[in-house]
Motif scaffolding. Structure first.
Motif, PDB file in Angstrom:
ATOM      1  N   PRO A  80     108.164 117.770  10.918  1.00  0.00           N
ATOM      2  CA  PRO A  80     109.216 118.442  10.146  1.00  0.00           C
ATOM      3  C   PRO A  80     108.875 118.598   8.666  1.00  0.00           C
ATOM      4  N   ASP A  81     108.397 117.537   8.030  1.00  0.00           N
ATOM      5  CA  ASP A  81     108.033 117.611   6.602  1.00  0.00           C
ATOM      6  C   ASP A  81     106.512 117.642   6.476  1.00  0.00           C
ATOM      7  N   ASP A  82     105.938 118.805   6.770  1.00  0.00           N
ATOM      8  CA  ASP A  82     104.477 118.907   6.742  1.00  0.00           C
ATOM      9  C   ASP A  82     103.913 118.754   5.335  1.00  0.00           C
ATOM     10  N   ARG A  83     104.661 119.154   4.330  1.00  0.00           N
ATOM     11  CA  ARG A  83     104.164 119.047   2.953  1.00  0.00           C
ATOM     12  C   ARG A  83     104.022 117.586   2.525  1.00  0.00           C
ATOM     13  N   LYS A  84     104.928 116.758   2.977  1.00  0.00           N
ATOM     14  CA  LYS A  84     104.814 115.330   2.671  1.00  0.00           C
ATOM     15  C   LYS A  84     103.576 114.745   3.343  1.00  0.00           C
ATOM     16  N   ALA A  85     103.299 115.180   4.563  1.00  0.00           N
ATOM     17  CA  ALA A  85     102.086 114.736   5.253  1.00  0.00           C
ATOM     18  C   ALA A  85     100.844 115.202   4.506  1.00  0.00           C
ATOM     19  N   MET A  86     100.840 116.431   4.015  1.00  0.00           N
ATOM     20  CA  MET A  86      99.715 116.932   3.230  1.00  0.00           C
ATOM     21  C   MET A  86      99.497 116.088   1.977  1.00  0.00           C
ATOM     22  N   ARG A  87     100.589 115.738   1.310  1.00  0.00           N
ATOM     23  CA  ARG A  87     100.481 114.913   0.100  1.00  0.00           C
ATOM     24  C   ARG A  87      99.918 113.534   0.424  1.00  0.00           C
ATOM     25  N   GLU A  88     100.293 112.986   1.579  1.00  0.00           N
ATOM     26  CA  GLU A  88      99.771 111.687   1.986  1.00  0.00           C
ATOM     27  C   GLU A  88      98.276 111.771   2.304  1.00  0.00           C
ATOM     28  N   PHE A  89      97.852 112.823   2.976  1.00  0.00           N
ATOM     29  CA  PHE A  89      96.423 113.006   3.231  1.00  0.00           C
ATOM     30  C   PHE A  89      95.657 113.123   1.911  1.00  0.00           C
ATOM     31  N   HIS A  90      96.228 113.863   0.989  1.00  0.00           N
ATOM     32  CA  HIS A  90      95.597 114.022  -0.329  1.00  0.00           C
ATOM     33  C   HIS A  90      95.478 112.681  -1.032  1.00  0.00           C
ATOM     34  N   ARG A  91      96.507 111.873  -0.940  1.00  0.00           N
ATOM     35  CA  ARG A  91      96.527 110.577  -1.627  1.00  0.00           C
ATOM     36  C   ARG A  91      95.456 109.636  -1.100  1.00  0.00           C
ATOM     37  N   VAL A  92      95.292 109.568   0.221  1.00  0.00           N
ATOM     38  CA  VAL A  92      94.368 108.575   0.784  1.00  0.00           C
ATOM     39  C   VAL A  92      92.933 109.095   0.900  1.00  0.00           C
ATOM     40  N   LEU A  93      92.709 110.352   0.554  1.00  0.00           N
ATOM     41  CA  LEU A  93      91.356 110.909   0.590  1.00  0.00           C
ATOM     42  C   LEU A  93      90.590 110.500  -0.662  1.00  0.00           C
ATOM     43  N   THR A  94      89.328 110.098  -0.494  1.00  0.00           N
ATOM     44  CA  THR A  94      88.509 109.722  -1.651  1.00  0.00           C
ATOM     45  C   THR A  94      88.182 110.943  -2.501  1.00  0.00           C
ATOM     46  N   ARG A  95      87.751 110.684  -3.718  1.00  0.00           N
ATOM     47  CA  ARG A  95      87.470 111.747  -4.671  1.00  0.00           C
ATOM     48  C   ARG A  95      86.476 112.776  -4.140  1.00  0.00           C
ATOM     49  N   HIS A  96      85.454 112.332  -3.457  1.00  0.00           N
ATOM     50  CA  HIS A  96      84.430 113.246  -2.960  1.00  0.00           C
ATOM     51  C   HIS A  96      84.492 113.421  -1.436  1.00  0.00           C
ATOM     52  N   GLY A  97      85.598 112.989  -0.833  1.00  0.00           N
ATOM     53  CA  GLY A  97      85.725 113.107   0.610  1.00  0.00           C
ATOM     54  C   GLY A  97      86.195 114.482   1.050  1.00  0.00           C
ATOM     55  N   ILE A  98      86.228 114.698   2.369  1.00  0.00           N
ATOM     56  CA  ILE A  98      86.748 115.960   2.907  1.00  0.00           C
ATOM     57  C   ILE A  98      87.793 115.656   3.977  1.00  0.00           C
ATOM     58  N   ALA A  99      88.782 116.510   4.005  1.00  0.00           N
ATOM     59  CA  ALA A  99      89.800 116.459   5.059  1.00  0.00           C
ATOM     60  C   ALA A  99      89.769 117.792   5.789  1.00  0.00           C
ATOM     61  N   ILE A 100      89.673 117.745   7.102  1.00  0.00           N
ATOM     62  CA  ILE A 100      89.735 118.955   7.914  1.00  0.00           C
ATOM     63  C   ILE A 100      91.096 118.956   8.598  1.00  0.00           C
ATOM     64  N   LEU A 101      91.960 119.858   8.139  1.00  0.00           N
ATOM     65  CA  LEU A 101      93.353 119.888   8.576  1.00  0.00           C
ATOM     66  C   LEU A 101      93.608 121.226   9.265  1.00  0.00           C
ATOM     67  N   LEU A 102      93.601 121.211  10.586  1.00  0.00           N
ATOM     68  CA  LEU A 102      93.669 122.439  11.360  1.00  0.00           C
ATOM     69  C   LEU A 102      95.045 122.646  11.977  1.00  0.00           C
ATOM     70  N   VAL A 103      95.483 123.889  11.972  1.00  0.00           N
ATOM     71  CA  VAL A 103      96.735 124.272  12.641  1.00  0.00           C
ATOM     72  C   VAL A 103      96.505 125.616  13.329  1.00  0.00           C
ATOM     73  N   PRO A 104      97.285 125.933  14.349  1.00  0.00           N
ATOM     74  CA  PRO A 104      97.198 127.281  14.935  1.00  0.00           C
ATOM     75  C   PRO A 104      97.870 128.294  14.009  1.00  0.00           C
ATOM     76  N   ILE A 105      97.176 129.371  13.705  1.00  0.00           N
ATOM     77  CA  ILE A 105      97.750 130.451  12.896  1.00  0.00           C
ATOM     78  C   ILE A 105      98.228 131.527  13.866  1.00  0.00           C
ATOM     79  N   THR A 106      99.541 131.647  14.016  1.00  0.00           N
ATOM     80  CA  THR A 106     100.099 132.537  15.046  1.00  0.00           C
ATOM     81  C   THR A 106     101.141 133.503  14.499  1.00  0.00           C
ATOM     82  N   ALA A 107     101.272 133.575  13.167  1.00  0.00           N
ATOM     83  CA  ALA A 107     102.267 134.469  12.577  1.00  0.00           C
ATOM     84  C   ALA A 107     101.676 135.138  11.336  1.00  0.00           C
TER      85      ALA A 107
END
Length: 252
Positions: free
Chosen positions: A147-174
């Motif tokens: 429901p609150d995907d933006r909060k999840a994005m902020r949490e991923f951003h917070r726990v990611l290291t400075r030089h790390g990468i996050a691969i965050l995939l979703v289906p694009i259907t619209a």
């Protein structure tokens, strides 16, 4: 002349063997090759709520997006040659977990809110790890359930290291992201969002949503690093979608 109606055992045996061969030949070495299990088959099998042809490897179960991300990681990242000390894998897919765990070792953590066969039970809108804990985060086809995907994005951003990468995939259907938190009826969600447990459909503006939460995002398409022949041979159809490679911005 009288002919016996008894069946010839040898002929019947040959017929059974031929039938078994014809059934199995569908997945014999030939036109498709899976980069995850390194096995070949004549075709990939159908898969999906709305069945997609040529989608699922009959040997390891990989789907289009799994093959695409593995090819990217093995060819265009340092994950295989210089794996991170710690990695977070949300809602882990078995075929990728079997690749990541021996590669990363003790620092590899799987997490999910609902299933039990993971290392940690976790709500991705409230991650129980300190800032900059993970050099690699992989989360595929999960945010459309949150429901609150933006909060999840902020949490991923917070726990990611400075030089790390996050691969965050979703289906694009619209054409543009559509969501309505007031919709709770599964049938209505199915009608509006394509699946009974989805809370939105994402559009191409998904990239902007990630950027608004602090990520620098690089969108990778299959033909950015694969040849037409590789795309066909490994079944990287349009259903594989696009990869969103996320890093922390310089001022975050």
């Amino acid at each position: 002349m009288f002919r016996s109606k008894r069946k010839n055992p040898m002929i019947e045996k040959i017929k059974r063997m031929l039938g078994a061969f014809q059934k199995s030949s569908k997945y014999e070495a030939g036109e498709r090759h899976c980069p995850l299990c390194d096995k070949s088959s004549k075709t990939f099998s159908e898969y999906g709520v709305v069945p997609r042809k040529d989608a699922r490897c009959p040997h390891c179960g990989s789907l289009e997006r799994h093959r695409l991300v593995w090819l990217y990681l093995s060819r265009k990242s340092k994950l295989l040659t210089k794996p991170p000390r710690r990695a977070l894998h949300i809602a882990p897919e078995g075929i990728l977990e079997r690749k990541f765990r021996p590669l990363i070792g003790k620092g590899y953590i799987t997490a999910d809110l609902l299933v039990s066969n993971v290392d940690v039970k976790m709500d991705i809108t409230d991650i129980q790890y300190p800032d900059e804990s993970f050099g690699f985060i992989y989360c595929s086809h999960v945010l459309e359930h949150v429901p609150d995907d933006r909060k999840a994005m902020r949490e991923f951003h917070r726990v990611l290291t400075r030089h790390g990468i996050a691969i965050l995939l979703v289906p694009i259907t619209a054409k543009e992201t559509v969501e309505d938190p007031s919709v709770e009826d599964p049938k209505e969600r199915l009608r509006l969002f394509g699946q009974e447990d989805h809370v939105r459909r994402y559009g191409p503006d998904y990239l902007s949503r990630l950027e608004e939460e602090g990520f620098v995002v690089k969108k990778i398409k299959r033909n950015d690093f694969l040849t037409p022949r590789e795309i066909g041979e490994m079944g990287i159809t349009a259903a594989a979608g696009e990869l969103y490679i996320c890093k922390k911005g310089p001022k975050s």
